[in-house]
Design an enzyme around this catalytic site. Structure first.
Site, mmCIF file in Angstrom:
data_model
loop_
_atom_site.group_PDB
_atom_site.id
_atom_site.type_symbol
_atom_site.label_atom_id
_atom_site.label_comp_id
_atom_site.label_asym_id
_atom_site.label_seq_id
_atom_site.Cartn_x
_atom_site.Cartn_y
_atom_site.Cartn_z
ATOM 1 N N HIS A 18 0.874 -1.188 0.000
ATOM 2 C CA HIS A 18 0.000 0.000 0.000
ATOM 3 C C HIS A 18 0.902 1.227 0.000
ATOM 4 C CE1 HIS A 18 -3.818 2.173 1.522
ATOM 5 N NE2 HIS A 18 -2.930 3.098 1.172
ATOM 6 N N HIS A 20 1.572 5.373 -1.666
ATOM 7 C CA HIS A 20 1.221 6.579 -2.429
ATOM 8 C C HIS A 20 2.498 7.193 -2.996
ATOM 9 C CE1 HIS A 20 -2.968 6.771 -0.940
ATOM 10 N NE2 HIS A 20 -2.444 6.247 0.149
ATOM 11 N N LYS A 104 -9.105 -0.590 -6.069
ATOM 12 C CA LYS A 104 -9.189 0.099 -4.784
ATOM 13 C C LYS A 104 -10.567 0.685 -4.556
ATOM 14 C CE LYS A 104 -7.849 1.876 -0.901
ATOM 15 N NZ LYS A 104 -6.630 2.655 -0.633
ATOM 16 N N HIS A 141 -10.441 0.734 1.607
ATOM 17 C CA HIS A 141 -10.271 1.723 2.672
ATOM 18 C C HIS A 141 -11.487 1.575 3.574
ATOM 19 C CE1 HIS A 141 -8.868 5.713 4.328
ATOM 20 N NE2 HIS A 141 -10.074 5.584 4.865
ATOM 21 N N HIS A 179 -4.619 -0.913 5.843
ATOM 22 C CA HIS A 179 -4.254 -0.098 7.011
ATOM 23 C C HIS A 179 -5.248 -0.255 8.163
ATOM 24 C CE1 HIS A 179 -7.109 2.536 5.052
ATOM 25 N NE2 HIS A 179 -6.231 3.095 4.242
ATOM 26 N N ASP A 252 1.241 2.575 3.587
ATOM 27 C CA ASP A 252 0.409 3.752 3.373
ATOM 28 C C ASP A 252 1.251 5.017 3.463
ATOM 29 O OD1 ASP A 252 -1.875 5.225 2.821
ATOM 30 O OD2 ASP A 252 -2.621 5.193 4.886
#
Length: 350
Positions: A18, A20, A104, A141, A179, A252
């Site tokens: 995970h 970004h 996602k 999420h 997460h 994350d």
């Protein structure tokens, strides 16, 4: 004279399930921080505009590879952003090509750049049915966004109201609870033997909500899902260090410039790519579970996604002197603060 390390630990090279990376100048700045230690990463699609089609995922992958410094070996694993207009056929084609490894799900408004997410889950059932048919995982999420639900309860409510009904209505759908931050999340994963896994971040193993709020607000500890009570942090640590194959690393790591973090409405996200492996070694060492770090960081994720483990290795060393990490990563968009655990770390990557 440099002192020799007094402990070393060599692992199969880890992956980040995970991550970004953003785009443009920020991508250029932060990608090397991940590629230095990790062989692969599941890349989040919440750009502006979001990555919703196979063609967009392919173009984003090309930008990532163009930003990768010479000599670095790293494979981005692309995802698509689920919307109420997502075409099941496009998802199936992107998966069949080998490009897309997951889809996602963001509940609309749950986190950064999630306004295009899902409000009516009935509208995405054809997509979920197709994903179950072809074995494409859904990364979730897991928070509701109802204004009347306390932010510290939103993960538990999501499990009951959204996730469990989705899984019951779509048998065979592989789901990653991303997460997770609560004992509720840990217990839900443990209660399901098949088709369910969970990522745990580095920062949620280290901070609880007191770290965020006591003695003044710490904007660089603010993330979504927000850190919870100490009992939940301890449940996450127990799960991560247990060796249970259903739990694996997803940092994350989420870069924002300092002005965007340190503002009247600061952005959510902790940037941990730079020092995650050293921090994890500290956590697992502290809990007497160094022998389980390789499972959490290097083995459980590939097993869940049906991918081979990396063939190369990463070595961690422990010294009698605290490790030094950069306080910030500079980008052309502005500085990004590296996550500081608030205590000395004696581990580092060799």
């Amino acid at each position: 004279m440099t002192q020799p390390p007094f402990q070393t630990l060599t692992l199969t090279r880890p992956d980040d399930w995970h991550l970004h990376l953003r785009d443009g100048a920020m991508l250029q700045a932060v990608l090397p921080e991940t590629a230095r230690d990790f062989g692969r990463a599941i890349i989040m699609p919440n750009l502006v505009p979001p990555v919703v089609t196979g063609a967009q995922a392919s173009a984003y992958r090309d930008r990532i590879m163009a930003a990768l410094p010479d000599g670095m070996d790293f494979t981005p694993l692309m995802t698509l952003y689920l919307t109420e207009d997502t075409d099941p056929a496009d998802i199936a084609a992107a998966h069949a090509s080998g490009l897309v490894k997951a889809v996602k799900l963001y509940p609309a408004g749950a986190t950064t750049n999630s306004s295009s997410g899902v409000s009516n889950f009935d509208k995405v059932r054809p997509v979920l049915d197709k994903m179950a048919e072809i074995g494409l995982p859904l990364c979730v999420h897991g928070e509701v966004t109802d204004a009347e639900i306390d932010i510290f309860d939103r993960e538990a409510v999501f499990i009951d109201r959204v996730l469990d009904p989705i899984r019951k209505a779509t048998p065979g759908l592989k789901v990653v609870m991303e997460h997770i931050t609560t004992r509720d999340g840990v217990d839900y994963v443990k209660s399901n033997a098949r088709d369910l896994g969970a990522t745990i971040t580095t920062h949620h193993l280290i901070i609880n909500r007191n770290h965020l709020l006591v003695g003044g607000i710490k904007p660089h500890y603010y993330c979504l899902p927000v850190a919870k009570r100490e009992e939940h942090r301890l449940a996450l640590r127990a799960a991560a260090t247990s060796g249970d194959s259903r739990f694996f690393l997803g940092t994350d790591s989420a870069p924002h410039t300092d002005p965007n973090k340190e503002s009247g409405c600061g952005c959510a996200g902790c940037f941990t790519a730079t020092n995650t492996m050293a921090l994890l070694a500290h956590v697992f060492d502290e809990d007497g579970a160094l022998d389980q770090l390789q499972h959490f960081a290097s083995k459980n994720g590939p097993a869940f996604y049906g991918l081979p483990e990396n063939q190369n290795t990463l070595t961690l060393v422990k010294s009698d002197q605290p490790s030094q990490f950069p306080a910030k990563i500079n980008s052309d968009d502005g500085p990004v603060t590296v996550f500081d655990p608030g205590f000395p770390i004696f581990w580092s990557v060799a």
